[in-house]
Design a protein around this motif. Structure first.
Motif, PDB file in Angstrom:
ATOM      1  N   ALA A 170       4.362   8.313  -4.084  1.00 56.76           N
ATOM      2  CA  ALA A 170       4.777   7.061  -3.945  1.00 56.76           C
ATOM      3  C   ALA A 170       5.699   6.825  -3.831  1.00 56.76           C
ATOM      4  O   ALA A 170       6.495   5.503  -2.436  1.00 56.76           O
ATOM      5  N   ALA A 171       6.869   7.938  -4.444  1.00 60.80           N
ATOM      6  CA  ALA A 171       8.658   7.706  -4.215  1.00 60.80           C
ATOM      7  C   ALA A 171       8.869   7.747  -2.888  1.00 60.80           C
ATOM      8  O   ALA A 171       9.650   7.080  -2.326  1.00 60.80           O
ATOM      9  N   ARG A 172       7.710   8.595  -1.709  1.00 58.68           N
ATOM     10  CA  ARG A 172       7.762   8.681  -0.477  1.00 58.68           C
ATOM     11  C   ARG A 172       7.954   7.985   0.392  1.00 58.68           C
ATOM     12  O   ARG A 172       8.486   7.419   0.985  1.00 58.68           O
ATOM     13  N   ILE A 173       6.436   6.835  -0.377  1.00 59.94           N
ATOM     14  CA  ILE A 173       6.286   6.568   1.076  1.00 59.94           C
ATOM     15  C   ILE A 173       6.451   4.407   0.703  1.00 59.94           C
ATOM     16  O   ILE A 173       6.189   4.221   1.701  1.00 59.94           O
ATOM     17  N   ARG A 174       6.291   4.761  -0.597  1.00 62.16           N
ATOM     18  CA  ARG A 174       7.145   2.798  -0.885  1.00 62.16           C
ATOM     19  C   ARG A 174       7.996   3.038  -0.022  1.00 62.16           C
ATOM     20  O   ARG A 174       7.883   1.410   1.265  1.00 62.16           O
ATOM     21  N   PRO A 175       9.638   3.314   0.314  1.00 63.42           N
ATOM     22  CA  PRO A 175      10.562   2.965   1.537  1.00 63.42           C
ATOM     23  C   PRO A 175       9.657   3.170   2.804  1.00 63.42           C
ATOM     24  O   PRO A 175      10.541   2.206   3.518  1.00 63.42           O
ATOM     25  N   ALA A 176       8.972   3.856   3.216  1.00 64.68           N
ATOM     26  CA  ALA A 176       8.739   3.801   4.648  1.00 64.68           C
ATOM     27  C   ALA A 176       8.505   2.751   5.110  1.00 64.68           C
ATOM     28  O   ALA A 176       8.297   2.163   6.450  1.00 64.68           O
ATOM     29  N   LEU A 177       7.426   2.300   3.925  1.00 61.34           N
ATOM     30  CA  LEU A 177       6.217   1.177   4.113  1.00 61.34           C
ATOM     31  C   LEU A 177       7.290  -0.326   3.566  1.00 61.34           C
ATOM     32  O   LEU A 177       6.576  -0.959   4.460  1.00 61.34           O
ATOM     33  N   THR A 178       7.910  -0.025   3.245  1.00 60.68           N
ATOM     34  CA  THR A 178       8.862  -1.429   3.297  1.00 60.68           C
ATOM     35  C   THR A 178       9.497  -1.932   4.624  1.00 60.68           C
ATOM     36  O   THR A 178       9.639  -2.991   4.202  1.00 60.68           O
ATOM     37  N   LEU A 202       2.111   9.576   8.151  1.00 60.45           N
ATOM     38  CA  LEU A 202       2.034  10.632   8.751  1.00 60.45           C
ATOM     39  C   LEU A 202       3.620  11.458   9.463  1.00 60.45           C
ATOM     40  O   LEU A 202       3.611  12.515   9.605  1.00 60.45           O
ATOM     41  N   ALA A 203       4.147  10.949   9.342  1.00 63.47           N
ATOM     42  CA  ALA A 203       5.650  10.856  10.301  1.00 63.47           C
ATOM     43  C   ALA A 203       6.886  11.391   8.440  1.00 63.47           C
ATOM     44  O   ALA A 203       7.603  12.067   8.617  1.00 63.47           O
ATOM     45  N   LEU A 204       5.929  11.313   7.295  1.00 64.65           N
ATOM     46  CA  LEU A 204       6.046  11.696   5.639  1.00 64.65           C
ATOM     47  C   LEU A 204       6.123  13.129   6.447  1.00 64.65           C
ATOM     48  O   LEU A 204       5.742  14.006   5.228  1.00 64.65           O
ATOM     49  N   GLY A 205       4.772  14.191   7.062  1.00 64.25           N
ATOM     50  CA  GLY A 205       4.943  15.222   6.560  1.00 64.25           C
ATOM     51  C   GLY A 205       3.317  14.896   6.070  1.00 64.25           C
ATOM     52  O   GLY A 205       2.911  16.068   6.088  1.00 64.25           O
ATOM     53  N   LEU A 206       2.658  14.115   5.963  1.00 67.55           N
ATOM     54  CA  LEU A 206       1.641  13.953   5.642  1.00 67.55           C
ATOM     55  C   LEU A 206      -0.106  14.961   5.879  1.00 67.55           C
ATOM     56  O   LEU A 206       0.303  14.204   7.247  1.00 67.55           O
ATOM     57  N   GLU A 243       3.300 -10.605   2.718  1.00 70.72           N
ATOM     58  CA  GLU A 243       4.403 -11.060   1.059  1.00 70.72           C
ATOM     59  C   GLU A 243       4.736  -9.437   0.052  1.00 70.72           C
ATOM     60  O   GLU A 243       5.967  -9.753  -0.828  1.00 70.72           O
ATOM     61  N   ARG A 244       4.384  -8.461   0.484  1.00 65.63           N
ATOM     62  CA  ARG A 244       3.982  -7.571  -0.710  1.00 65.63           C
ATOM     63  C   ARG A 244       3.789  -6.388  -0.095  1.00 65.63           C
ATOM     64  O   ARG A 244       2.948  -6.410   1.283  1.00 65.63           O
ATOM     65  N   VAL A 245       4.522  -4.776  -0.364  1.00 63.57           N
ATOM     66  CA  VAL A 245       4.048  -3.438  -0.491  1.00 63.57           C
ATOM     67  C   VAL A 245       3.906  -3.317  -1.893  1.00 63.57           C
ATOM     68  O   VAL A 245       4.455  -3.425  -2.613  1.00 63.57           O
ATOM     69  N   LEU A 246       2.480  -2.860  -1.920  1.00 61.41           N
ATOM     70  CA  LEU A 246       1.988  -2.482  -3.393  1.00 61.41           C
ATOM     71  C   LEU A 246       1.185  -0.381  -2.715  1.00 61.41           C
ATOM     72  O   LEU A 246       1.037  -0.397  -1.666  1.00 61.41           O
ATOM     73  N   VAL A 247       2.304  -0.032  -3.474  1.00 56.45           N
ATOM     74  CA  VAL A 247       1.686   1.509  -3.664  1.00 56.45           C
ATOM     75  C   VAL A 247       1.427   1.745  -5.240  1.00 56.45           C
ATOM     76  O   VAL A 247       2.299   1.274  -6.157  1.00 56.45           O
ATOM     77  N   GLU A 248      -0.059   2.004  -5.149  1.00 52.08           N
ATOM     78  CA  GLU A 248      -0.122   2.681  -6.980  1.00 52.08           C
ATOM     79  C   GLU A 248      -0.564   3.538  -6.912  1.00 52.08           C
ATOM     80  O   GLU A 248      -1.290   4.557  -5.316  1.00 52.08           O
ATOM     81  N   VAL A 249      -0.399   4.820  -8.194  1.00 50.19           N
ATOM     82  CA  VAL A 249      -1.096   5.892  -8.267  1.00 50.19           C
ATOM     83  C   VAL A 249      -2.473   6.244  -8.996  1.00 50.19           C
ATOM     84  O   VAL A 249      -2.192   5.274 -10.375  1.00 50.19           O
ATOM     85  N   THR A 250      -3.101   6.622  -8.150  1.00 52.76           N
ATOM     86  CA  THR A 250      -4.924   6.854  -9.280  1.00 52.76           C
ATOM     87  C   THR A 250      -5.641   7.606  -9.063  1.00 52.76           C
ATOM     88  O   THR A 250      -5.559   8.620  -7.793  1.00 52.76           O
TER      89      THR A 250
END
Length: 179
Positions: free
Chosen positions: A93-101, A119-123, A158-165
């Motif tokens: 999530a820490a890798r994803i959040r800044p990219a989506l922001t 996908l650019a994050l290597g996923l 209005e936002r970027v939401l990133v959650e771990v579940t």
């Protein structure tokens, strides 16, 4: 001595009868109807029994949900993450959040753009799921990570939401749209 006025007398008598209740419909004509009473009288109906949950314990009050709401929504239950899975999810999530922001800051809410950034994050392609939101404009996403974890969220104006579940047994990471 005052003079007698027939009009005033008739009016006074009529008002007196109304005030005394004698002019009430059905009064004195054999009508058995009664007026509602504010005095409570003992009831011959026994009080309702307290519902139980089948094990003898008192069941919770019905509230707004259906009687079997928990059972009906069981398919939505998610895997509970272990401490190790939670750490892995938090790192992802820490890798994803800044990219989506950054994507949000550019005003781009298209599903294709969100997929490209993830996908650019290597996923791995098979670990990324992206869908368009119906309203407001935006994208919902899910990234699966081992064993049964998900990083889910959305990108909207209005936002970027990133959650771990945890993943759900019935549908995985993204709950299907049902309405």
């Amino acid at each position: 001595m005052p003079k007698w006025n027939a009009g005033r007398t008739v009016t006074a008598v009529a008002l007196g009868l109304v005030a005394l209740g004698c002019a009430r419909p059905g009064a004195g004509d054999g009508d058995a109807a009664t007026l509602p009473s504010t005095v409570s009288q003992p009831s011959s109906v026994p009080p309702a029994s307290v519902p139980t949950d089948g094990a003898g314990d008192q069941a919770p009050p019905p509230g707004d949900g259906a009687p079997h709401q928990a059972e009906n929504n069981g398919w939505k239950q998610r895997h509970e993450l272990t401490a190790e899975e939670q750490r892995a999810g938090d790192a992802l999530a820490a890798r994803i959040r800044p990219a989506l922001t950054g994507l949000r800051a550019s005003g781009d809410f298209a599903p294709a753009s969100t997929r490209r950034v993830l996908l650019a994050l290597g996923l791995a392609t098979e670990d990324v799921q992206v869908n368009e939101m119906r309203t407001p404009p935006g994208t919902v996403f899910a990234v699966t990570f081992p064993e049964a974890g998900c990083v889910i969220g959305d990108v909207r104006p209005e936002r970027v939401l990133v959650e771990v579940t945890g993943a759900a047994a019935e549908f995985g990471c993204l709950e299907p749209f049902t309405h």
